[in-house]
Design a protein around this motif. Structure first.
Motif, PDB file in Angstrom:
ATOM      1  N   LEU A  73      17.130  75.148  28.132  1.00  0.00           N
ATOM      2  CA  LEU A  73      16.687  73.734  28.358  1.00  0.00           C
ATOM      3  C   LEU A  73      17.015  73.477  29.977  1.00  0.00           C
ATOM      4  CD1 LEU A  73      15.489  71.177  27.249  1.00  0.00           C
ATOM      5  CD2 LEU A  73      17.901  70.628  26.676  1.00  0.00           C
ATOM      6  N   TYR A 101      20.694  77.267  25.858  1.00  0.00           N
ATOM      7  CA  TYR A 101      20.536  76.177  24.738  1.00  0.00           C
ATOM      8  C   TYR A 101      20.884  76.829  23.383  1.00  0.00           C
ATOM      9  CZ  TYR A 101      19.379  71.518  22.784  1.00  0.00           C
ATOM     10  OH  TYR A 101      19.315  70.489  22.274  1.00  0.00           O
ATOM     11  N   ILE A 159      15.106  69.197  20.354  1.00  0.00           N
ATOM     12  CA  ILE A 159      14.313  68.597  21.490  1.00  0.00           C
ATOM     13  C   ILE A 159      13.269  67.828  21.264  1.00  0.00           C
ATOM     14  CG2 ILE A 159      13.709  69.458  23.902  1.00  0.00           C
ATOM     15  CD1 ILE A 159      14.854  72.155  23.516  1.00  0.00           C
ATOM     16  N   THR A 201      11.941  69.732  30.849  1.00  0.00           N
ATOM     17  CA  THR A 201      12.053  68.301  30.479  1.00  0.00           C
ATOM     18  C   THR A 201      11.456  67.364  31.500  1.00  0.00           C
ATOM     19  OG1 THR A 201      14.344  67.770  30.647  1.00  0.00           O
ATOM     20  CG2 THR A 201      13.706  68.525  28.574  1.00  0.00           C
TER      21      THR A 201
END
Length: 135
Positions: free
Chosen positions: A86, A91, A100, A133
């Motif tokens: 991540l 992760y 997530i 992200t």
């Protein structure tokens, strides 16, 4: 009879030229579009489906990312699965994708075992799933 052969040859040549031009223009059109990378899930793809988690996204759009790659050696018969990263930080295994939120994901990329081992170390024989992200 000799006048027929040049006419056929000219007609054949004209047809081949037309075909070559049609093929060339089709290639140019394809070259202007972005190629679809089967190892990447984009934010646009994610927004097009109703998914709650990154796991849901992968399961619906690229289920092959989640598949075990099988054992890598006779000495270790355990199947190998990708490791999840991540934003560049390890992760966990594929089950951690459930934690997530899909709305936070900018992209999800799968990289092969050899590439993952080169980038992250020898314990990534099953490949890696890289989740980026939105910032």
């Amino acid at each position: 009879m000799t006048g027929v052969v040049p006419r056929i040859s000219r007609a054949l040549l004209a047809a081949l030229c037309a075909l070559a031009l049609a093929c060339a223009s089709g290639q140019h059109h394809r070259g202007t579009r972005l190629a679809h990378d089967p190892n990447v899930i984009t934010a646009d793809e994610i927004s097009g489906i109703n998914a709650m988690t990154a796991y849901d996204v992968v399961k619906r759009l690229r289920p092959q990312f989640l598949v075990s790659r099988g054992p890598t050696s006779i000495a270790d018969p355990r199947p190998t699965t990708p490791v999840v990263y991540l934003d560049g930080i390890r992760y966990g295994d594929v089950s951690t994708l459930v934690g997530i939120e899909a709305s936070r994901v900018a992209s999800i990329r799968y990289i092969s075992g050899p590439e993952a081992q080169q980038r992250f170390g020898s314990d990534n024989v099953g490949g890696a799933i890289l989740v980026a992200t939105k910032q």
